[in-house]
Design a protein around this motif. Structure first.
Motif, PDB file in Angstrom:
ATOM      1  N   ILE A 259      47.713  40.011  52.585  1.00  0.00           N
ATOM      2  CA  ILE A 259      46.298  40.289  52.557  1.00  0.00           C
ATOM      3  C   ILE A 259      45.938  41.431  51.523  1.00  0.00           C
ATOM      4  CG2 ILE A 259      44.673  41.732  53.768  1.00  0.00           C
ATOM      5  CD1 ILE A 259      45.593  40.414  56.448  1.00  0.00           C
ATOM      6  N   SER A 260      47.096  42.308  51.282  1.00  0.00           N
ATOM      7  CA  SER A 260      47.156  43.313  50.082  1.00  0.00           C
ATOM      8  C   SER A 260      47.165  42.730  48.781  1.00  0.00           C
ATOM      9  CB  SER A 260      48.146  44.351  50.396  1.00  0.00           C
ATOM     10  OG  SER A 260      47.971  45.204  49.376  1.00  0.00           O
ATOM     11  N   ALA A 265      44.403  40.826  43.914  1.00  0.00           N
ATOM     12  CA  ALA A 265      43.865  39.819  43.101  1.00  0.00           C
ATOM     13  C   ALA A 265      42.326  39.736  42.992  1.00  0.00           C
ATOM     14  CB  ALA A 265      44.405  38.376  43.565  1.00  0.00           C
ATOM     15  N   TYR A 266      41.722  39.788  44.077  1.00  0.00           N
ATOM     16  CA  TYR A 266      40.344  39.891  43.975  1.00  0.00           C
ATOM     17  C   TYR A 266      39.731  40.994  43.338  1.00  0.00           C
ATOM     18  CZ  TYR A 266      35.558  41.043  45.825  1.00  0.00           C
ATOM     19  OH  TYR A 266      34.165  41.450  46.021  1.00  0.00           O
ATOM     20  N   PHE A 275      35.468  36.801  38.021  1.00  0.00           N
ATOM     21  CA  PHE A 275      34.659  36.368  39.431  1.00  0.00           C
ATOM     22  C   PHE A 275      33.280  37.110  39.431  1.00  0.00           C
ATOM     23  CE2 PHE A 275      33.672  37.105  43.766  1.00  0.00           C
ATOM     24  CZ  PHE A 275      33.870  35.821  44.182  1.00  0.00           C
ATOM     25  N   PRO A 276      32.372  36.451  40.005  1.00  0.00           N
ATOM     26  CA  PRO A 276      32.526  34.835  40.280  1.00  0.00           C
ATOM     27  C   PRO A 276      32.278  34.135  39.107  1.00  0.00           C
ATOM     28  CG  PRO A 276      30.235  35.757  40.666  1.00  0.00           C
ATOM     29  CD  PRO A 276      31.122  36.962  40.383  1.00  0.00           C
TER      30      PRO A 276
END
Length: 286
Positions: A259-260, A265-266, A275-276
């Motif tokens: 999750i981390s 990465a996000y 992104f987006p």
């Protein structure tokens, strides 16, 4: 989460679809004594219930949600409102497992009548199959009172987290002959009072084996023994959501790291404005 529900006209109950099998029952669980081991995990949300349900025989809406969901120091502050809300969510997200809801501290100890009022509320508001309560001989009358009035009960002996203040911590129980005898007597008392299963937590392995052999109902170990009739773990512990790993836990994943890494990465793509992209945005239709 996207879930589809259909109304079962024979029961007037909304069920998640698809439902490839009927929900297990309390008598079916009782018949597993000495047979195929029972699989139990905790669940607190509808989505987690959906993921765990096909693999489990029982889902426990544990008061451990106080620590793992709400960040409380123990399970003692957990309220009946919390248990009812999460219990209903788990029932909505499952179609196969027997769902059991923990009775929180202070909701059942005063008297069998008080316990019935709390348990009846849990059953009405959640649709669960039964409740779990901690304690041994002192709770036998309450277990019998509930069972006689149609409320299936799972007992809980050994290390009882709601009594952590009295026990002085979370250490293994049953090391002394006196404590071993008391826990064994507690197990027999609640089994004879009508508990359909007993969670045996944090006791030395020989005692867990003795309890399993001494009672007619299934035992479900957590820090007990593989010779218990089943096993239960807190899902967050099993998935590696916390750094601390109790001795009785085997990590089957390291979800916290994954999750981390996904969050990192996000964050990197957001800061880089990658992104987006056009795949995640809406364009004009000319």
């Amino acid at each position: 989460m996207s879930a589809t529900y259909t109304l079962d006209t024979s029961t007037s109950r909304a069920n998640p679809t698809p439902a490839p099998m009927k929900r297990l029952t309390v008598p079916a669980i009782q018949k597993r004594k000495g047979g195929e081991p029972l699989v139990m995990l905790t669940a607190y949300t509808a989505r987690m219930a959906q993921l765990l349900d096909p693999h489990c025989d029982l889902l426990l809406v544990g008061d451990s949600l106080g620590q793992v969901i709400y960040g409380l120091p123990s399970s003692v502050p957990v309220s009946l409102d919390m248990m009812c809300a999460h219990g209903a969510a788990v029932v909505r997200g499952s179609y196969h497992s027997v769902v059991i809801v923990d009775m929180p501290f202070g909701s059942y100890e005063a008297s069998p009548q008080a316990a019935f009022a709390s348990a009846a509320r849990v059953m009405k508001e959640t649709g669960a199959a039964g409740v779990k309560l901690e304690g041994g001989e002192a709770m036998a009358e309450t277990v019998a009172f509930l069972a006689a009035r149609g409320i299936p009960v799972v007992g809980h002996v050994g290390l009882t987290p709601q009594a952590v203040n009295a026990l002085g911590g979370y250490g293994a129980r049953g090391r002394s002959e006196l404590e071993r005898g008391k826990i064994l007597s507690d197990s027999r008392a609640i089994a004879e009072a009508g508990a359909f299963a007993i969670v045996v937590e944090g006791v030395i392995e020989p005692l867990a084996i003795d309890i399993t052999r001494a009672v007619a109902c299934p035992t479900i170990g957590i820090g007990g023994s593989a010779e218990c009739d089943g096993q239960v773990l807190v899902i967050d512990d099993m998935l590696g959501m916390f750094e601390r790993v109790p001795r009785f836990v085997k990590r089957f994943d390291d979800l916290a790291t994954r999750i981390s890494d996904a969050a990192a990465a996000y964050a990197a793509e957001v800061r880089a404005r990658t992104f987006p992209t056009s795949e995640q945005t809406y364009q004009r239709k000319d």
